[in-house]
Design a protein around this motif. Structure first.
Motif, PDB file in Angstrom:
ATOM      1  N   LYS A 207     -22.801   3.921  21.700  1.00 60.40           N
ATOM      2  CA  LYS A 207     -23.572   3.812  20.461  1.00 60.40           C
ATOM      3  C   LYS A 207     -24.759   4.773  20.579  1.00 60.40           C
ATOM      4  O   LYS A 207     -25.552   4.667  21.507  1.00 60.40           O
ATOM      5  CB  LYS A 207     -24.038   2.378  20.253  1.00 60.40           C
ATOM      6  CG  LYS A 207     -22.926   1.334  20.294  1.00 60.40           C
ATOM      7  CD  LYS A 207     -23.502  -0.063  20.067  1.00 60.40           C
ATOM      8  CE  LYS A 207     -22.447  -1.149  20.169  1.00 60.40           C
ATOM      9  NZ  LYS A 207     -22.170  -1.541  21.569  1.00 60.40           N
TER      10      LYS A 207
ATOM     11  N   GLN B 127     -17.845   3.251  13.633  1.00 61.67           N
ATOM     12  CA  GLN B 127     -18.154   3.823  12.314  1.00 61.67           C
ATOM     13  C   GLN B 127     -18.359   2.739  11.265  1.00 61.67           C
ATOM     14  O   GLN B 127     -19.043   2.979  10.258  1.00 61.67           O
ATOM     15  CB  GLN B 127     -17.035   4.773  11.867  1.00 61.67           C
ATOM     16  CG  GLN B 127     -16.690   5.878  12.847  1.00 61.67           C
ATOM     17  CD  GLN B 127     -17.870   6.765  13.245  1.00 61.67           C
ATOM     18  OE1 GLN B 127     -18.904   6.783  12.587  1.00 61.67           O
ATOM     19  NE2 GLN B 127     -17.720   7.483  14.339  1.00 61.67           N
ATOM     20  N   TYR B 128     -17.771   1.567  11.469  1.00 62.84           N
ATOM     21  CA  TYR B 128     -17.928   0.501  10.477  1.00 62.84           C
ATOM     22  C   TYR B 128     -18.556  -0.759  11.071  1.00 62.84           C
ATOM     23  O   TYR B 128     -18.554  -1.810  10.431  1.00 62.84           O
ATOM     24  CB  TYR B 128     -16.590   0.162   9.814  1.00 62.84           C
ATOM     25  CG  TYR B 128     -15.445  -0.110  10.761  1.00 62.84           C
ATOM     26  CD1 TYR B 128     -15.244  -1.376  11.295  1.00 62.84           C
ATOM     27  CD2 TYR B 128     -14.557   0.896  11.113  1.00 62.84           C
ATOM     28  CE1 TYR B 128     -14.202  -1.636  12.159  1.00 62.84           C
ATOM     29  CE2 TYR B 128     -13.501   0.649  11.979  1.00 62.84           C
ATOM     30  CZ  TYR B 128     -13.326  -0.614  12.501  1.00 62.84           C
ATOM     31  OH  TYR B 128     -12.291  -0.862  13.372  1.00 62.84           O
ATOM     32  N   PHE B 129     -19.112  -0.673  12.283  1.00 66.18           N
ATOM     33  CA  PHE B 129     -19.809  -1.795  12.912  1.00 66.18           C
ATOM     34  C   PHE B 129     -21.292  -1.655  12.601  1.00 66.18           C
ATOM     35  O   PHE B 129     -21.976  -0.794  13.154  1.00 66.18           O
ATOM     36  CB  PHE B 129     -19.545  -1.783  14.417  1.00 66.18           C
ATOM     37  CG  PHE B 129     -20.205  -2.899  15.176  1.00 66.18           C
ATOM     38  CD1 PHE B 129     -19.950  -4.221  14.858  1.00 66.18           C
ATOM     39  CD2 PHE B 129     -21.060  -2.617  16.230  1.00 66.18           C
ATOM     40  CE1 PHE B 129     -20.558  -5.250  15.574  1.00 66.18           C
ATOM     41  CE2 PHE B 129     -21.666  -3.632  16.949  1.00 66.18           C
ATOM     42  CZ  PHE B 129     -21.418  -4.953  16.618  1.00 66.18           C
ATOM     43  N   GLU B 130     -21.782  -2.488  11.708  1.00 65.58           N
ATOM     44  CA  GLU B 130     -23.130  -2.315  11.150  1.00 65.58           C
ATOM     45  C   GLU B 130     -24.225  -2.205  12.211  1.00 65.58           C
ATOM     46  O   GLU B 130     -25.117  -1.342  12.094  1.00 65.58           O
ATOM     47  CB  GLU B 130     -23.418  -3.462  10.169  1.00 65.58           C
ATOM     48  CG  GLU B 130     -24.681  -3.263   9.341  1.00 65.58           C
ATOM     49  CD  GLU B 130     -25.940  -3.672  10.074  1.00 65.58           C
ATOM     50  OE1 GLU B 130     -27.006  -3.067   9.798  1.00 65.58           O
ATOM     51  OE2 GLU B 130     -25.873  -4.580  10.932  1.00 65.58           O
ATOM     52  N   PRO B 131     -24.216  -3.026  13.285  1.00 66.19           N
ATOM     53  CA  PRO B 131     -25.283  -2.884  14.282  1.00 66.19           C
ATOM     54  C   PRO B 131     -25.316  -1.535  14.980  1.00 66.19           C
ATOM     55  O   PRO B 131     -26.341  -1.160  15.562  1.00 66.19           O
ATOM     56  CB  PRO B 131     -24.977  -4.014  15.277  1.00 66.19           C
ATOM     57  CG  PRO B 131     -24.239  -5.031  14.489  1.00 66.19           C
ATOM     58  CD  PRO B 131     -23.399  -4.229  13.535  1.00 66.19           C
TER      59      PRO B 131
ATOM     60  N   ALA C 113     -24.793   1.352  13.376  1.00 67.02           N
ATOM     61  CA  ALA C 113     -25.041   2.401  12.380  1.00 67.02           C
ATOM     62  C   ALA C 113     -26.289   3.201  12.727  1.00 67.02           C
ATOM     63  O   ALA C 113     -27.299   2.663  13.190  1.00 67.02           O
ATOM     64  CB  ALA C 113     -25.182   1.777  11.001  1.00 67.02           C
ATOM     65  N   ARG C 114     -26.220   4.493  12.472  1.00 62.81           N
ATOM     66  CA  ARG C 114     -27.375   5.366  12.684  1.00 62.81           C
ATOM     67  C   ARG C 114     -28.323   5.272  11.494  1.00 62.81           C
ATOM     68  O   ARG C 114     -27.871   5.200  10.343  1.00 62.81           O
ATOM     69  CB  ARG C 114     -26.902   6.810  12.854  1.00 62.81           C
ATOM     70  CG  ARG C 114     -26.122   7.066  14.137  1.00 62.81           C
ATOM     71  CD  ARG C 114     -25.710   8.530  14.244  1.00 62.81           C
ATOM     72  NE  ARG C 114     -26.840   9.426  14.054  1.00 62.81           N
ATOM     73  CZ  ARG C 114     -27.711   9.762  15.008  1.00 62.81           C
ATOM     74  NH1 ARG C 114     -27.568   9.264  16.234  1.00 62.81           N
ATOM     75  NH2 ARG C 114     -28.724  10.572  14.764  1.00 62.81           N
TER      76      ARG C 114
ATOM     77  N   TRP D  69     -14.198   2.177  16.012  1.00 57.06           N
ATOM     78  CA  TRP D  69     -14.725   1.007  15.301  1.00 57.06           C
ATOM     79  C   TRP D  69     -16.225   1.078  15.040  1.00 57.06           C
ATOM     80  O   TRP D  69     -16.730   0.429  14.125  1.00 57.06           O
ATOM     81  CB  TRP D  69     -14.402  -0.263  16.087  1.00 57.06           C
ATOM     82  CG  TRP D  69     -15.253  -0.456  17.315  1.00 57.06           C
ATOM     83  CD1 TRP D  69     -15.257   0.302  18.435  1.00 57.06           C
ATOM     84  CD2 TRP D  69     -16.226  -1.483  17.522  1.00 57.06           C
ATOM     85  NE1 TRP D  69     -16.168  -0.169  19.341  1.00 57.06           N
ATOM     86  CE2 TRP D  69     -16.772  -1.277  18.811  1.00 57.06           C
ATOM     87  CE3 TRP D  69     -16.671  -2.563  16.759  1.00 57.06           C
ATOM     88  CZ2 TRP D  69     -17.763  -2.107  19.351  1.00 57.06           C
ATOM     89  CZ3 TRP D  69     -17.658  -3.390  17.300  1.00 57.06           C
ATOM     90  CH2 TRP D  69     -18.185  -3.157  18.577  1.00 57.06           C
TER      91      TRP D  69
ATOM     92  N   GLY E 117     -27.639   7.746   8.770  1.00 51.25           N
ATOM     93  CA  GLY E 117     -26.351   7.657   8.093  1.00 51.25           C
ATOM     94  C   GLY E 117     -25.279   8.585   8.632  1.00 51.25           C
ATOM     95  O   GLY E 117     -24.157   8.595   8.093  1.00 51.25           O
TER      96      GLY E 117
END
Length: 389
Positions: free
Chosen positions: A303, A352-356, A358-359, A350, A362
């Protein structure tokens, strides 16, 4: 670990007697560990020099998208870099159990056939993801009847017996239980199964005993996502307590699967990458291996939320963090088995769609060895260098 050739026996019979050629366009058997882009030696070939394999998560869908083995680009990358694969979702209860009395093996069978066709080892993930949010809806609301203990045991044992009978001759390493810790209670999580059986430990223990009865020679794994960042210290302690309890109760668990979704959520000024508790992580690994458990890296990615948007700089920092992690893990060479990424290509990972994960800007998370155009990244070189060293 069994040789993959020995593990092939009886698999087709276990999948209802279907032959590889029953799948339209079934490929010929190809060698693993071949050269990759630029003539580099594959990550799997390098890993095998140390007595382990390198692999990745895969998926199956008819559309041929993402990590699906029906995606020719992703399948080609997997063939060139990997010697072992693991289903991302296709073996979970949500995929296999549409109802209490029905199984749907269609997607998982495709992955198993593909692995056989390409002489590639297959891992199992997972016989029981012991969290209510990842149970099928029917299991969360299931009526266990007048004798809930017996019915819960029947339901769990039937699931394990059915799945292992189908794939047991092909798979040598099984994630039996996944992510069983409740972080609020600092104890194993409660589910419909644990409430029926009296406590979570009863469910976990039964899952491993049922798996061992049907898989006497397989590696049975407890899999979880603790990692080396300081924020994970409590989770590590909880997992260690769970493993200690299983050891005392004689539960047949052989190894700890360390998911290794490592995190750069802030920057350590001393290193320029994410903070990590090297001494604490070593103590944790020492305690785990000291109890006799083996280790696997089961779901590696990074991440990168705290890193700058500049791609060259970001990729270099991700590679630096990756190398630090792999160098430490490979110091446990005598205890460490296979290494798997949770996807090889950024676009289908995964995170890319795991909210925690997220950059804040964006931008796409760049947490896998290959970018979204299937080009190698410095992370891939860092993994190769660590394995070679």
């Amino acid at each position: 670990m069994r040789d993959w050739q020995a593990s092939r026996r009886g698999v087709l019979a276990g999948m209802g007697g279907l032959s590889l050629t029953a799948c339209a366009g079934a490929p010929a058997v190809l060698p693993v560990g071949g050269p990759v882009a630029g003539g580099n030696t594959s990550l799997d070939a390098i890993a095998r020099r140390g007595g382990r394999r390198f692999g990745t998560a895969v998926a199956w869908n008819e559309a041929g998208t993402g990590m699906s083995l029906s995606n020719p680009d992703y399948a080609a990358l997997v063939r060139s870099e990997c010697g072992i694969i693991v289903p991302e979702n296709e073996m979970k209860w949500q995929a296999l159990r549409p109802s209490p009395d029905a199984y749907d093996f269609s997607a998982m069978d495709e992955i198993a056939r593909w692995a056989l066709a390409h002489a590639m080892e297959l891992r199992a993930h997972v016989l029981l993801w012991h969290r209510p949010e990842w149970f099928p809806d029917w299991l969360n609301s299931y009526d266990f009847g007048a004798n809930p203990v017996r019915e819960a045991e029947r339901l769990l044992v039937d699931h394990i017996a059915t799945v292992t009978a189908r794939y047991g001759d092909q798979i040598a390493s099984w994630d039996v239980v996944n992510e069983a810790i409740d972080h609020q209670r600092r104890a194993p999580i409660e589910t419909s199964l644990s409430r029926a059986m009296g406590n979570p430990e009863a469910v976990i223990d039964l899952a491993f005993h049922a798996a061992r009865e049907r898989l006497p020679d397989a590696q049975l794994v407890y899999n979880d996502y603790m990692s080396w960042e300081p924020a994970h210290a409590g989770h590590c302690a909880d997992v260690l307590r769970l493993l200690e309890g299983m050891k005392k109760r004689g539960v047949p668990c052989d190894a700890l699967g360390i998911q290794s979704h490592i995190e750069i959520f802030e920057i350590d000024p001393a290193t320029g990458v994410g903070p990590y508790d090297e001494a604490g992580w070593r103590r944790f690994l020492d305690d785990v291996t000291g109890m006799g458990y083996r280790l696997l890296i089961t779901e590696f990615d990074v991440k990168d939320a705290a890193l700058p948007g500049d791609i060259a700089l970001r990729d270099a920092k991700v590679a630096d963090y990756t190398r630090r992690y792999f160098d430490l893990m490979l110091e446990y060479d005598d205890h460490l088995d296979d290494i798997l990424a949770w996807g090889m290509v950024d676009a289908s990972n995964w995170l890319q769609y795991f909210e925690p994960a997220a950059r804040p800007d964006g931008l796409e998370v760049r947490g896998t060895p290959y970018d979204s155009k299937y080009r190698t990244k410095p992370m891939r070189d860092a993994i190769a260098a660590a394995l070679q060293a």
